[in-house]
Design a protein around this motif. Structure first.
Motif, PDB file in Angstrom:
ATOM      1  N   HIS A 141       0.825  -1.223   0.000  1.00 15.58           N
ATOM      2  CA  HIS A 141       0.000   0.000   0.000  1.00 15.58           C
ATOM      3  C   HIS A 141       0.850   1.261   0.000  1.00 15.58           C
ATOM      4  O   HIS A 141       0.488   2.266  -0.600  1.00 15.58           O
ATOM      5  CB  HIS A 141      -0.915   0.036   1.231  1.00 15.58           C
ATOM      6  CG  HIS A 141      -2.062  -0.917   1.175  1.00 15.58           C
ATOM      7  ND1 HIS A 141      -1.968  -2.214   1.649  1.00 15.58           N
ATOM      8  CD2 HIS A 141      -3.322  -0.776   0.701  1.00 15.58           C
ATOM      9  CE1 HIS A 141      -3.136  -2.819   1.475  1.00 15.58           C
ATOM     10  NE2 HIS A 141      -3.972  -1.977   0.893  1.00 15.58           N
ATOM     11  N   ALA A 145       1.734  -0.240  -4.790  1.00 18.23           N
ATOM     12  CA  ALA A 145       0.499   0.185  -5.460  1.00 18.23           C
ATOM     13  C   ALA A 145       0.591   1.644  -5.891  1.00 18.23           C
ATOM     14  O   ALA A 145      -0.138   2.085  -6.778  1.00 18.23           O
ATOM     15  CB  ALA A 145      -0.698  -0.019  -4.530  1.00 18.23           C
ATOM     16  N   GLN A 177      -5.001   6.731  -0.166  1.00 19.08           N
ATOM     17  CA  GLN A 177      -5.560   6.809  -1.529  1.00 19.08           C
ATOM     18  C   GLN A 177      -5.916   5.405  -2.008  1.00 19.08           C
ATOM     19  O   GLN A 177      -7.015   5.161  -2.523  1.00 19.08           O
ATOM     20  CB  GLN A 177      -4.531   7.386  -2.515  1.00 19.08           C
ATOM     21  CG  GLN A 177      -4.237   8.864  -2.392  1.00 19.08           C
ATOM     22  CD  GLN A 177      -3.370   9.331  -3.566  1.00 19.08           C
ATOM     23  OE1 GLN A 177      -3.517   8.860  -4.682  1.00 19.08           O
ATOM     24  NE2 GLN A 177      -2.463  10.262  -3.298  1.00 19.08           N
ATOM     25  N   ILE A 178      -4.952   4.474  -1.864  1.00 15.80           N
ATOM     26  CA  ILE A 178      -5.151   3.105  -2.353  1.00 15.80           C
ATOM     27  C   ILE A 178      -6.324   2.444  -1.642  1.00 15.80           C
ATOM     28  O   ILE A 178      -7.222   1.879  -2.273  1.00 15.80           O
ATOM     29  CB  ILE A 178      -3.864   2.260  -2.136  1.00 15.80           C
ATOM     30  CG1 ILE A 178      -2.646   2.943  -2.786  1.00 15.80           C
ATOM     31  CG2 ILE A 178      -4.057   0.834  -2.649  1.00 15.80           C
ATOM     32  CD1 ILE A 178      -2.766   3.139  -4.280  1.00 15.80           C
ATOM     33  N   ARG A 179      -6.319   2.547  -0.285  1.00 18.59           N
ATOM     34  CA  ARG A 179      -7.380   1.895   0.491  1.00 18.59           C
ATOM     35  C   ARG A 179      -8.751   2.455   0.130  1.00 18.59           C
ATOM     36  O   ARG A 179      -9.743   1.719   0.092  1.00 18.59           O
ATOM     37  CB  ARG A 179      -7.107   2.050   1.991  1.00 18.59           C
ATOM     38  CG  ARG A 179      -5.886   1.253   2.435  1.00 18.59           C
ATOM     39  CD  ARG A 179      -5.640   1.316   3.915  1.00 18.59           C
ATOM     40  NE  ARG A 179      -4.507   0.475   4.274  1.00 18.59           N
ATOM     41  CZ  ARG A 179      -4.602  -0.835   4.534  1.00 18.59           C
ATOM     42  NH1 ARG A 179      -5.778  -1.440   4.474  1.00 18.59           N
ATOM     43  NH2 ARG A 179      -3.515  -1.530   4.828  1.00 18.59           N
ATOM     44  N   LEU A 181      -9.600   3.958  -2.831  1.00 14.46           N
ATOM     45  CA  LEU A 181      -9.944   3.537  -4.201  1.00 14.46           C
ATOM     46  C   LEU A 181     -10.379   2.079  -4.238  1.00 14.46           C
ATOM     47  O   LEU A 181     -11.229   1.691  -5.056  1.00 14.46           O
ATOM     48  CB  LEU A 181      -8.746   3.760  -5.134  1.00 14.46           C
ATOM     49  CG  LEU A 181      -8.382   5.230  -5.418  1.00 14.46           C
ATOM     50  CD1 LEU A 181      -7.014   5.333  -6.093  1.00 14.46           C
ATOM     51  CD2 LEU A 181      -9.457   5.897  -6.275  1.00 14.46           C
ATOM     52  N   GLN A 182      -9.810   1.250  -3.344  1.00 16.21           N
ATOM     53  CA  GLN A 182     -10.182  -0.164  -3.307  1.00 16.21           C
ATOM     54  C   GLN A 182     -11.578  -0.372  -2.750  1.00 16.21           C
ATOM     55  O   GLN A 182     -12.261  -1.316  -3.117  1.00 16.21           O
ATOM     56  CB  GLN A 182      -9.184  -0.955  -2.441  1.00 16.21           C
ATOM     57  CG  GLN A 182      -7.860  -1.218  -3.123  1.00 16.21           C
ATOM     58  CD  GLN A 182      -6.925  -2.008  -2.222  1.00 16.21           C
ATOM     59  OE1 GLN A 182      -6.826  -1.725  -1.022  1.00 16.21           O
ATOM     60  NE2 GLN A 182      -6.251  -2.992  -2.780  1.00 16.21           N
ATOM     61  N   SER A 183     -12.008   0.500  -1.809  1.00 17.50           N
ATOM     62  CA  SER A 183     -13.296   0.225  -1.153  1.00 17.50           C
ATOM     63  C   SER A 183     -14.459   1.087  -1.613  1.00 17.50           C
ATOM     64  O   SER A 183     -15.594   0.785  -1.264  1.00 17.50           O
ATOM     65  CB  SER A 183     -13.180   0.316   0.377  1.00 17.50           C
ATOM     66  OG  SER A 183     -11.919   0.667   0.778  1.00 17.50           O
ATOM     67  N   VAL A 293      -1.794   3.764 -10.635  1.00 18.35           N
ATOM     68  CA  VAL A 293      -2.333   3.751  -9.273  1.00 18.35           C
ATOM     69  C   VAL A 293      -3.808   3.357  -9.315  1.00 18.35           C
ATOM     70  O   VAL A 293      -4.272   2.530  -8.513  1.00 18.35           O
ATOM     71  CB  VAL A 293      -2.148   5.136  -8.605  1.00 18.35           C
ATOM     72  CG1 VAL A 293      -2.888   5.208  -7.278  1.00 18.35           C
ATOM     73  CG2 VAL A 293      -0.665   5.447  -8.411  1.00 18.35           C
ATOM     74  N   SER A 297      -5.512  -0.296  -7.946  1.00 24.53           N
ATOM     75  CA  SER A 297      -6.581  -0.280  -6.939  1.00 24.53           C
ATOM     76  C   SER A 297      -7.894  -0.796  -7.499  1.00 24.53           C
ATOM     77  O   SER A 297      -8.922  -0.764  -6.809  1.00 24.53           O
ATOM     78  CB  SER A 297      -6.786   1.142  -6.426  1.00 24.53           C
ATOM     79  OG  SER A 297      -5.551   1.751  -6.137  1.00 24.53           O
TER      80      SER A 297
END
Ligand code: PHE
Length: 342
Positions: A141, A145, A177-179, A181-183, A293, A297
């Motif tokens: 993360h 990513a 940002q990653i977390r 975009l993932q959820s 990115v 994600s």
């Protein structure tokens, strides 16, 4: 004075004593009554007793006995009223009410907290919501990513605090940002405040733990114009009429990238130690979210674009409050914090 007159006057004093003592509602009033009745100098009973010699020897014996009886009864009245009064005010007895009050310390928020709250307020009005992520973060993360190449120097043990092979203390708030975009599906507008860790030397402008505020906006048709307009508007709102400038920069997770400077508030642009004589203070890094990115994600990078920024509220607090050395923010010196507390 005759014996009859003497006995009549002494009876009057006894009567008055009963009502005076009953009316006393505090120790102070009771003491005043005691003085008035049996006080050595001005007490009514004492004055009468001083008159005894004017009576004949025979009368004086009767009068003296009567005076002593009344004096004893008045004194016992006073004493029993005294113990009744002290029993009804147990909180006051034994406490010195003239002692100065204990100093009360008023708590206040740290200047960096105040700055973060103000940033949150400005972006909340623009439709951003708060997102939080863990401080102990995976390498994936924090770096992978976010499009860091595997040999990027930031991933070196010298720059990053690793907890084990794959878990580290996040070096920036960008993994949020990653977390996010993932959820969540776009449109996305989040603000992510939090602490980050770097193996830096602790000097006037670097600390090993410091706060960042991440921002991310992703939707269809989002462009660099949105980034520049929003961040310029933010600087106007936060700093007032201060001048701003964007400089091209580089981050693996944004393309193109830009850093935003505000005119140094400490020297008004003429150059000082706080701005390393440039007249400008860098307050954030930003850029258009790199398509890799979005892809990493699980967001369709053909359909969506976005922009992101990472601000340093510590740097911003230095500008806002005219603080020349970042270490002052972390010293917890109450004399400094008291000046800042609101
Ligand atoms: N994460 C970057 C840093 O810590 C700041 C940044 C955030 C830059 C988002 C661009 C976009 O320096």
């Amino acid at each position: 004075m005759t014996l009859q007159e003497f006995l009549a006057r002494i009876a009057e004093v006894e009567e008055r004593a009963v009502s005076l003592v009953a009316a006393a509602s505090s120790m102070a009033e009771l003491e005043a009554a005691r003085n008035h009745l049996v006080g050595r100098k001005s007490g009514e009973l004492s004055a009468l007793i001083r008159d005894l010699p004017s009576l004949s020897a025979e009368d004086r014996r009767h009068a003296g006995a009567a005076a002593n009886r009344v004096k004893a009864s008045v004194e016992s009245l006073l004493d029993s009223r005294g113990s009744a009064l002290s029993a009804t005010v147990p909180l006051v007895s034994g406490i010195d009410l003239t002692m100065p009050a204990r100093r009360v310390w008023k708590g206040g928020k740290h200047p960096v907290t105040l700055v973060i709250e103000e940033i949150e307020e400005i972006f909340r009005e623009l439709g951003f919501t708060i997102a939080l992520g863990p401080e102990a973060e995976t390498e994936w993360h924090n770096f992978t990513a976010l499009n860091f190449p595997p040999d990027h120097p930031a991933m070196d043990m010298h720059d990053t605090l690793y907890l084990d092979e794959t878990v580290l203390l996040r070096t920036h708030t960008s993994p949020v940002q990653i977390r996010t975009l993932q959820s969540f599906a776009p449109p996305i507008r989040i603000l992510a405040p939090g602490n980050v860790y770097r193996r830096d030397f602790f000097d006037a402008s670097h600390a090993p733990v410091f706060a960042q505020v991440e921002g991310l906006a992703v939707d269809e048709g989002v462009s660099f114009v949105d980034l520049k307009a929003t961040l310029t508007n933010f600087a106007k709102r936060f700093f007032g009429a201060t001048r701003t400038r964007f400089r091209p920069s580089f981050f693996p997770f944004t393309e193109p990238s830009a850093e935003m400077d505000v005119e140094c508030a400490l020297c008004k642009g003429s150059g000082c130690a706080a701005c390393k004589n440039t007249g400008w203070s860098e307050i954030l890094g930003s850029g258009m979210v790199h398509p890799s990115v979005l892809d990493a994600s699980g967001v369709d990078s053909e359909r969506y674009t976005g922009w992101a920024f990472g601000m340093g509220p510590g740097r911003i607090a230095m500008q806002r409050y005219g603080i020349p050395d970042i270490r002052i923010l972390y010293d917890s010196d109450v004399r400094f914090l008291e000046q800042m507390a609101r």
